[in-house]
Scaffold this motif. Structure first.
Motif, PDB file in Angstrom:
ATOM      1  N   SER A  64      -1.652  11.132  -3.811  1.00 10.25           N
ATOM      2  CA  SER A  64      -2.091   9.758  -4.034  1.00 10.25           C
ATOM      3  C   SER A  64      -3.520   9.588  -3.555  1.00 10.25           C
ATOM      4  O   SER A  64      -3.817   9.792  -2.371  1.00 10.25           O
ATOM      5  N   SER A  65      -4.407   9.236  -4.475  1.00 14.70           N
ATOM      6  CA  SER A  65      -5.759   8.850  -4.085  1.00 14.70           C
ATOM      7  C   SER A  65      -5.680   7.395  -3.622  1.00 14.70           C
ATOM      8  O   SER A  65      -5.643   6.483  -4.445  1.00 14.70           O
ATOM      9  N   TYR A  66      -5.661   7.204  -2.312  1.00 17.43           N
ATOM     10  CA  TYR A  66      -5.261   5.907  -1.769  1.00 17.43           C
ATOM     11  C   TYR A  66      -6.406   4.932  -1.510  1.00 17.43           C
ATOM     12  O   TYR A  66      -6.167   3.808  -1.042  1.00 17.43           O
TER      13      TYR A  66
ATOM     14  N   ASP B  81       2.836   7.161  -6.313  1.00 17.75           N
ATOM     15  CA  ASP B  81       1.863   8.117  -6.843  1.00 17.75           C
ATOM     16  C   ASP B  81       2.248   9.551  -6.493  1.00 17.75           C
ATOM     17  O   ASP B  81       2.101  10.465  -7.323  1.00 17.75           O
TER      18      ASP B  81
ATOM     19  N   LYS C 265       2.842   2.018  -3.134  1.00 17.09           N
ATOM     20  CA  LYS C 265       1.979   2.598  -4.159  1.00 17.09           C
ATOM     21  C   LYS C 265       1.736   4.079  -3.875  1.00 17.09           C
ATOM     22  O   LYS C 265       1.766   4.920  -4.789  1.00 17.09           O
ATOM     23  N   VAL C 266       1.465   4.403  -2.618  1.00 17.03           N
ATOM     24  CA  VAL C 266       1.227   5.802  -2.245  1.00 17.03           C
ATOM     25  C   VAL C 266       2.459   6.660  -2.556  1.00 17.03           C
ATOM     26  O   VAL C 266       2.352   7.740  -3.149  1.00 17.03           O
TER      27      VAL C 266
ATOM     28  N   PRO D 134      -5.942   1.542  -3.556  1.00 17.11           N
ATOM     29  CA  PRO D 134      -4.853   0.736  -2.983  1.00 17.11           C
ATOM     30  C   PRO D 134      -5.163   0.231  -1.572  1.00 17.11           C
ATOM     31  O   PRO D 134      -4.788  -0.889  -1.214  1.00 17.11           O
ATOM     32  N   LEU D 135      -5.872   1.048  -0.789  1.00 18.50           N
ATOM     33  CA  LEU D 135      -6.240   0.620   0.562  1.00 18.50           C
ATOM     34  C   LEU D 135      -7.211  -0.546   0.507  1.00 18.50           C
ATOM     35  O   LEU D 135      -7.079  -1.521   1.262  1.00 18.50           O
TER      36      LEU D 135
ATOM     37  N   SER E 198      -7.093  11.205   0.067  1.00 14.32           N
ATOM     38  CA  SER E 198      -5.802  11.285  -0.611  1.00 14.32           C
ATOM     39  C   SER E 198      -4.684  11.639   0.372  1.00 14.32           C
ATOM     40  O   SER E 198      -4.922  12.269   1.405  1.00 14.32           O
TER      41      SER E 198
ATOM     42  N   LEU F 145       0.826  -1.209   0.000  1.00 13.56           N
ATOM     43  CA  LEU F 145       0.000   0.000   0.000  1.00 13.56           C
ATOM     44  C   LEU F 145       0.858   1.257   0.000  1.00 13.56           C
ATOM     45  O   LEU F 145       0.683   2.152  -0.841  1.00 13.56           O
ATOM     46  N   TRP F 146       1.820   1.336   0.912  1.00 14.68           N
ATOM     47  CA  TRP F 146       2.592   2.567   1.048  1.00 14.68           C
ATOM     48  C   TRP F 146       3.601   2.741  -0.082  1.00 14.68           C
ATOM     49  O   TRP F 146       3.944   3.863  -0.443  1.00 14.68           O
TER      50      TRP F 146
END
Length: 493
Positions: free
Chosen positions: A188-190, A181, A177-178, A193-194, A485, A174-175
């Motif tokens: 990052s619109s998380y 982004d 990816k954040v 991914p979350l 985000s 997850l992080w």
């Protein structure tokens, strides 16, 4: 944070073992007996008017607040959506219970029945669960309730062996990816991914199967659950799109299962083909059929766990990421004092349980933003319900409804109830307030059992949320963002 002593004296906390509300002390007999105020209005017109207020003109919070003010009572009669004009089997009439004392009656299994009341008088077609009435829709008096609740508790007990490892592994993804982004887009619109993180970690923990065994499930399983959940709850939820289209197209009927039948079949096959050990557990130890085991497991995984975390975690992350009061520095200091520095260093169930501020922040977020805002129960018999100000007679069969965001802002119990106070639950006085934190269909001090309807994963939810916060501040010195985000992260030095 101080618990108001007068309130503490007059509101007995629910039992920590049986989850039932203690009977009022003799002093409460001095409260006046009132007829429940409010009305349901004319047939069709009354429910329709309340529905438009709830979804359109007022919204849920103002809907309840204006009626409390109008009737000068936290207990009153009104209608609650959904109201389907052409489906008379759905009865919108409720008795609202909107203070801590009256709301507590919803957990007394001697007084209330919990069959088919997860979403009020509306229950989606059993086709959504393969024709099986899963545990959440069973009353405690149903023999199958004990089997399904025991199965879910054993499932959680077994999953604890891999829970932390699977969580941290998926948080890494997850992080990463954040961060990627943010480096490309400055934000990052998380949420997506979350949701992937939640789905993968829960699947591995609860079913014992890594989603990688199926490329379709690994890539799309979280989407399948999103669609399956949405189709069930859309008739009862305010979406906030352009009116009157929301009312006309989203709130006027229940949606048929065939819209998500293909998704559900894929999820069913994923469990049936791969989760043999868990399925044998349900069959051999708890007397469930294989089909019942699979459908209950899918509900636990998809509705309870994935759905609950998908609602709650953005609120928690957004609360922390958007804070400008110095809370992040305090959380970071506590986490690193307990765990040491370095990602994952010393982080486990034991150490996270020592983090008083982290736990208090999780509890306070649950108080203000409970993942399930409405709780329901049906009167099992005639009984008297008590608010702070009066006693009311409830008749057998009447549906009780509590709106938790208002209940847990009860000024008779919580000081400055509208404010987010991260320290609210710290210390001996603060810990007493956990008696009135009801997000899990019972008090936070309670113990889930086959005799009650409290969430079996109550403690795992709060521990998991604490682990996520702790992991966050082992990775980063600070984060900036909101509930949708992340705009910046500063890596731990």
């Amino acid at each position: 944070m101080l618990l108001r002593t007068m309130a503490a004296a007059s509101i007995p906390p629910p039992s920590s073992t049986t989850q039932t509300t203690q009977r009022p002390s003799p002093s409460l007999s001095q409260l006046p007996i009132r007829t429940i105020p409010g009305s349901y209005g004319l047939p069709l017109l009354g429910p329709l008017s309340d529905r438009l207020d709830y979804f359109w003109f007022q919204g849920p919070e103002k809907f309840f607040k204006t009626r409390v003010e109008k009737y000068k009572s936290t207990v009153f009669r009104t209608n609650i959506p959904p109201t389907f004009p052409f489906f008379s089997s759905v009865n919108p009439n409720i008795v609202a219970v909107l203070d801590v004392k009256s709301f507590s009656h919803l957990f007394d299994m001697e007084l209330v029945d919990k069959k088919d009341v997860l979403i009020g008088d509306f229950r989606p077609s059993l086709e959504f669960y393969g024709g099986v009435r899963v545990g959440v829709y069973l009353d405690t008096t149903d023999p199958k309730h004990g089997k399904t609740k025991s199965f879910s508790m054993e499932l959680l007990k077994r999953s604890s062996k891999v829970w932390l490892k699977e969580l941290l592994t998926n948080l890494d993804t997850l992080w990463e990816k954040v961060e990627s982004d943010i480096s490309k887009n400055d934000a990052s619109s998380y949420i997506i991914p979350l949701q992937r993180c939640i789905f993968n970690f829960l699947s591995a923990s609860l079913t014992g199967v890594n989603t990688s065994v199926s490329s379709d499930i690994a890539e799309n399983g979280w989407k399948m659950f999103n669609r399956w959940l949405a189709i069930q709850i859309i008739p009862t939820a305010k979406i906030g799109i352009f009116q009157p289209f929301e009312e006309i197209f989203l709130h006027s009927w229940a949606y048929p299962f065939f819209l998500v039948a293909g998704d559900y079949k894929k999820l069913y096959n994923f469990i049936n083909d791969n989760a043999g050990e868990v399925l044998r557990l349900g069959e051999d130890e708890f007397g469930l059929t294989r089909d019942e085991t699979i459908h209950n497991l899918l509900f636990i995984l998809g509705f309870n766990a994935y759905g609950g975390f998908s609602v709650f975690l953005p609120s928690l992350i957004g609360r922390i990421a958007g804070d400008e009061s110095g809370l992040q520095e305090r959380l970071r200091s506590e986490v690193r004092k307990v765990c040491g520095s370095g990602s994952g260093s010393g982080l486990n169930f034991k150490t996270v349980n020592e983090m008083e501020l982290v736990k208090s922040v999780v509890y306070e977020t649950l108080r203000l933003s409970p993942p399930v805002p409405l709780q329901f129960a049906r009167a099992r018999k005639d009984f008297k319900i008590t608010s702070h100000d009066a006693v009311f007679e409830v008749k057998k069969g009447e549906l009780l409804c509590g709106y938790q965001p208002m209940v847990m802002r009860d000024a008779n119990v919580f000081d400055d109830p509208e404010e987010f106070k991260p320290d609210r639950y710290i210390g001996q006085t603060g810990s007493k307030l956990l008696n009135y934190l009801f997000w899990s269909n019972g008090p936070q001090t309670g113990t889930p059992s086959t005799a009650n309807k409290q969430c079996a994963a109550k403690d795992m939810v709060t521990l998991t949320a604490c682990l996520i916060i702790a992991d966050l501040f082992l990775r980063y010195d600070s984060v900036t963002g909101d509930s949708g985000s992340i705009k910046a992260v500063v890596k731990a030095k």
